[in-house]
Design an enzyme around this catalytic site. Structure first.
Site, short mmCIF file in Angstrom:
data_model
loop_
_atom_site.label_atom_id
_atom_site.label_comp_id
_atom_site.label_asym_id
_atom_site.label_seq_id
_atom_site.Cartn_x
_atom_site.Cartn_y
_atom_site.Cartn_z
N LYS A 53 12.55 -9.56 7.91
CA LYS A 53 12.13 -9.87 9.29
C LYS A 53 13.09 -10.85 9.93
CE LYS A 53 7.29 -9.07 8.16
NZ LYS A 53 6.00 -9.63 7.74
N GLN A 97 2.46 -14.77 6.68
CA GLN A 97 2.65 -13.63 5.78
C GLN A 97 1.43 -13.45 4.89
OE1 GLN A 97 5.21 -11.54 5.97
NE2 GLN A 97 4.70 -10.33 4.18
N ASP A 120 1.39 -10.67 15.24
CA ASP A 120 0.91 -9.64 14.32
C ASP A 120 -0.21 -8.81 14.96
OD1 ASP A 120 2.13 -9.48 11.77
OD2 ASP A 120 1.21 -11.38 11.13
N1 LIG Z 1 1.23 -11.19 8.46
C1 LIG Z 1 1.77 -10.08 7.97
N2 LIG Z 1 2.33 -9.18 8.81
C2 LIG Z 1 2.89 -8.03 8.32
O1 LIG Z 1 3.42 -7.21 9.11
C3 LIG Z 1 2.88 -7.80 6.91
C4 LIG Z 1 2.27 -8.76 6.09
N3 LIG Z 1 1.72 -9.88 6.64
N4 LIG Z 1 2.22 -8.58 4.75
C5 LIG Z 1 2.80 -7.42 4.12
C6 LIG Z 1 2.94 -6.22 5.03
C7 LIG Z 1 4.02 -5.25 4.59
N5 LIG Z 1 5.02 -5.27 5.63
C8 LIG Z 1 6.30 -4.69 5.53
C9 LIG Z 1 7.30 -4.97 6.42
C10 LIG Z 1 8.58 -4.45 6.26
C11 LIG Z 1 8.89 -3.64 5.20
C12 LIG Z 1 10.27 -3.13 5.02
O2 LIG Z 1 11.17 -3.61 5.64
N6 LIG Z 1 10.52 -2.16 4.14
C13 LIG Z 1 11.87 -1.66 3.85
C14 LIG Z 1 12.41 -2.14 2.50
C15 LIG Z 1 11.90 -3.46 2.01
C16 LIG Z 1 12.46 -3.89 0.66
O3 LIG Z 1 13.60 -3.48 0.32
O4 LIG Z 1 11.75 -4.64 -0.05
C17 LIG Z 1 11.83 -0.17 3.83
O5 LIG Z 1 10.72 0.40 3.69
O6 LIG Z 1 12.88 0.42 3.93
C18 LIG Z 1 7.89 -3.34 4.30
C19 LIG Z 1 6.62 -3.87 4.48
C20 LIG Z 1 4.63 -6.14 6.60
N7 LIG Z 1 3.43 -6.67 6.33
#
Ligand SMILES: Nc1nc(=O)c2c([nH]1)NC[C@@H]1CN(c3ccc(C(=O)N[C@@H](CCC(=O)O)C(=O)O)cc3)C=[N+]21
Length: 297
Positions: A53, A97, A120
């Site tokens: 992020k 988070q 969020d």
């Molecule tokens: N307050 C809060 N807000 C959220 O928006 C929130 C949260 N908590 N807790 C967890 C979940 C999960 N989430 C993700 C965001 C980006 C990827 C992301 O960037 N994924 C990449 C790869 C990530 C990697 O390589 O680890 C992809 O799918 O290509 C994944 C999961 C947001 N969340």
């Protein structure tokens, strides 16, 4: 015919380009969008997401700062920080988070965030506004899914969308957005969950299946109709000694077999997660613009 891949990177890049333009125009009027991220403990997945992020934020010119607490931090300390960030004029967005450690009351923390800084879209006031179809910060993952469908030219109006999962951050808000009486909505929506006896009997009737169950292999080829659109929200770490990090990421969908039957499918990684990050920054810029308007700028 094997499915086309609906790339999250392509959609996220487009959104980030729009966000960057908006950041520039705000910056010229003396306002630099600023996101505060709060993290408690050191869950490796959370560390990785927050890093992603902040990387995207830097890329589009949004300032960000990270506040980290040790795992054993008490409720009051986290609340005190949120109170301070709420008061800080230069902070436009606050993201705590999730998940938080079990001894911390997650609901109370989310309610502590000023609704106008809740990028969020998790605060009950913003959730209520969303359900009523009012202007608000839309939750990033569901909003990102709508953007992906729109980008791919998938019309949801009048189609049957089956959502697997009913979490507060994905399934529940997504189902709500899909059924709203406006552009990007007007779908017929079915929500399946852990108490649904035969999920396949529903997903087989779907034009579009969205899987946000948090478990690998929840959707297999026998559960989808030929030509369906499949959106995979899952991100699961599985051990993989052959990968440099010792693990790799997979979704909730049995990708190979489902891709042979679907018309369009999102990959993991490189899918919904990337667009989720872009929508967070979209909300942050919007928060900054609204703050500036409130101050008469
Ligand atoms: N307050 C809060 N807000 C959220 O928006 C929130 C949260 N908590 N807790 C967890 C979940 C999960 N989430 C993700 C965001 C980006 C990827 C992301 O960037 N994924 C990449 C790869 C990530 C990697 O390589 O680890 C992809 O799918 O290509 C994944 C999961 C947001 N969340």
């Amino acid at each position: 015919m094997p499915a086309q891949i609906l790339s999250g990177k392509e959609v996220a890049d487009r959104i980030l380009a729009d966000v960057a333009k908006e950041v520039d125009s705000l910056a010229r009027s003396g306002c630099r969008p600023f996101l505060a991220v709060v993290r408690v403990g050191d869950d490796p997945a959370s560390v990785a997401y927050v890093r992603g992020k902040r990387k995207d934020a830097a890329r589009v010119g949004i300032l960000s700062e990270e506040h980290t607490f040790p795992e054993e931090t008490g409720q009051e300390d986290v609340c005190a920080l949120i109170d301070r960030l709420n008061r800080e004029e230069g902070v436009h967005g606050i993201l705590v988070q999730l998940p938080l450690p079990p001894h911390i009351d997650e609901e109370a923390i989310i309610e502590r965030i000023a609704p106008e800084k809740d990028v969020d879209g998790f605060h009950p006031v913003n959730v209520g506004r969303m359900v009523l179809g009012q202007e608000t910060f839309l939750p990033c993952t569901p909003h990102g899914i709508l953007m992906m469908l729109r980008h791919a030219g998938v019309e949801v109006r009048g189609r049957h969308v089956v959502v697997v999962g009913r979490s507060n951050i994905v399934g529940k808000p997504l189902a709500n957005l899909l059924l709203q009486k406006r552009e990007g909505g007007n779908a017929t929506v079915t929500v399946c969950h852990t108490a649904t006896p035969d999920i396949g009997s529903f997903t087989r009737q779907a034009d579009i299946v969205v899987v946000a169950a948090g478990r690998p292999g929840v959707l297999t080829a026998d559960m989808v109709r030929e030509g369906a659109v499949v959106i995979d929200v899952g991100i699961n770490r599985v051990e993989d000694p052959s990968s440099p990090r010792g693990y790799r990421l997979i979704g909730d969908v049995a990708f190979e077999e489902v891709a042979r039957k679907a018309s369009l499918i999102t990959p993991v990684p490189g899918g919904v997660g990337l667009v989720t990050r872009a929508m967070l920054l979209w909300n942050t810029v919007r928060a900054a613009r609204l703050a500036q308007e409130r101050r008469g700028g």
